[in-house]
Design an enzyme around this catalytic site. Structure first.
Site, short mmCIF file in Angstrom:
data_model
loop_
_atom_site.label_atom_id
_atom_site.label_comp_id
_atom_site.label_asym_id
_atom_site.label_seq_id
_atom_site.Cartn_x
_atom_site.Cartn_y
_atom_site.Cartn_z
N GLN A 177 41.07 -33.50 0.27
CA GLN A 177 40.89 -34.28 1.51
C GLN A 177 41.72 -33.62 2.61
OE1 GLN A 177 41.06 -38.61 0.99
NE2 GLN A 177 40.98 -38.30 -1.22
N LYS A 234 25.07 -23.20 -2.43
CA LYS A 234 24.71 -24.54 -2.92
C LYS A 234 24.83 -25.56 -1.80
CE LYS A 234 29.06 -26.55 -4.41
NZ LYS A 234 30.20 -25.66 -4.38
N ASP A 257 37.03 -20.41 -9.71
CA ASP A 257 37.20 -21.53 -8.77
C ASP A 257 38.65 -21.98 -8.81
OD1 ASP A 257 36.44 -23.37 -6.88
OD2 ASP A 257 34.88 -24.30 -8.09
#
Length: 315
Positions: free
Chosen positions: A101, A196, A222
């Site tokens: 976030q 994506k 990742d």
């Protein structure tokens, strides 16, 4: 060998005690004595059972699940250290919770990773040492020193020793290209990118693969693997496009919800992760390999304590 400077203290809270013990062992110090208990209503009580007056204190605490419990433990510990006259309060946070976030993607959204940075500083932290932030610019949310270590060298060294042939390093999205390039440079391999679209959080739809995949061994890299939806879709797409085998790697194995089942039933031959987040027994499956970041963090702590350069560890 024991570390001889008594002013360096390492404490562990409850998120990752095994990693904390390993870091202390690599440095050559005993873990500090501390009791973390709870009142009957769930309130956390912390008691530091040794003097830390004038000491440089390092507190090991990933803010992994249960995130809010571990964050509150850390804040209370920082306050206890400040009131006990610690010289510096250094937070060793291998996994920085709420890092995803980091911006307003929609109207009326909070930027929670900035809020966490503010809370840590207000509580009294004087430095943060972390690994592979979801967005490197989170460093700018802090007005105290923050050392941002990277996991790619540890993960790359592991794959290098496997002597895989015809490697292509794959970024699961456009945002991870820099990370993929770092690994590719170390493995002397080309990169590919998965284009994506994500219609909503934790739901990913693979659209296209940019790069040459056919006949190659793909390594998807990742920073975080959460529900493993993106990862398993990517692995399937790579195999469909002709990859001979698919491996995956990440720094932070959040692995929530259906992640383990998805990985077990996927095209992924092996998932290589670090121990920034501990894996409980039910998540320790045969095709997950966990590498330790303790040597990296212990080296960083010694360098910080002895006022040496830490930047050599960023490469």
């Amino acid at each position: 060998m024991p570390y001889t400077d008594p002013s360096l203290k390492v404490f562990s809270l409850n998120s990752n005690p095994e990693l904390a013990k390993s870091i202390a062992d690599h440095i050559g110090v005993e873990l500090g004595k501390i009791t973390v208990s709870h009142f009957s209503d769930g309130e956390i009580q912390i008691n530091i059972e040794e003097s830390i007056r004038g000491c440089d204190v390092y507190v090991v605490q990933s803010t992994s699940a249960p995130v809010n419990q571990h964050m509150m433990e850390l804040l209370i510990m920082i306050d206890a250290l400040k009131r006990a006259s610690a010289k510096t309060i250094n937070i060793i946070m291998p996994y920085y919770g709420y890092a995803r976030q980091d911006r307003k993607a929609r109207s009326r959204e909070p930027i929670t990773s900035k809020l966490i940075a503010d809370i840590l500083q207000t509580a009294g932290a004087t430095r943060v040492l972390t690994l592979d932030l979801h967005a490197p610019q989170i460093q700018g949310f802090f007005d105290i020193p923050i050392d941002h270590l990277v996991g790619v060298p540890i993960l790359s060294d592991y794959f290098e020793k496997k002597n895989l042939e015809d490697i292509v390093v794959v970024s699961p999205d456009h945002g991870g290209v820099v990370r993929a390039r770092r690994m590719a440079d170390r493995l002397k391999a080309p990169i590919a990118i998965i284009d994506k679209r994500r219609p909503r959080p934790n739901v990913a739809e693979v659209m296209n693969i940019i790069g040459e995949i056919k006949g190659k061994t793909a390594i998807i890299i990742d920073d975080i693997i959460d529900t493993a939806g993106t990862l398993t879709l990517a692995a399937n797409a790579l195999r469909e496009k002709g990859a001979t085998a698919v491996y995956a790697a990440c720094s932070h194995p959040v692995l929530s919800g259906p992640a383990i089942e998805r990985i077990q039933n996927s095209q992924i031959k092996e998932l290589v992760v670090t121990n920034s987040i501990p894996l409980p027994k039910e998540k320790q499956i045969d095709n997950i390999t966990q590498l330790s970041v303790a040597p990296l963090f212990s080296e960083a702590i010694i360098r910080i304590h002895e006022q040496q350069s830490v930047s050599v560890l960023f490469d």
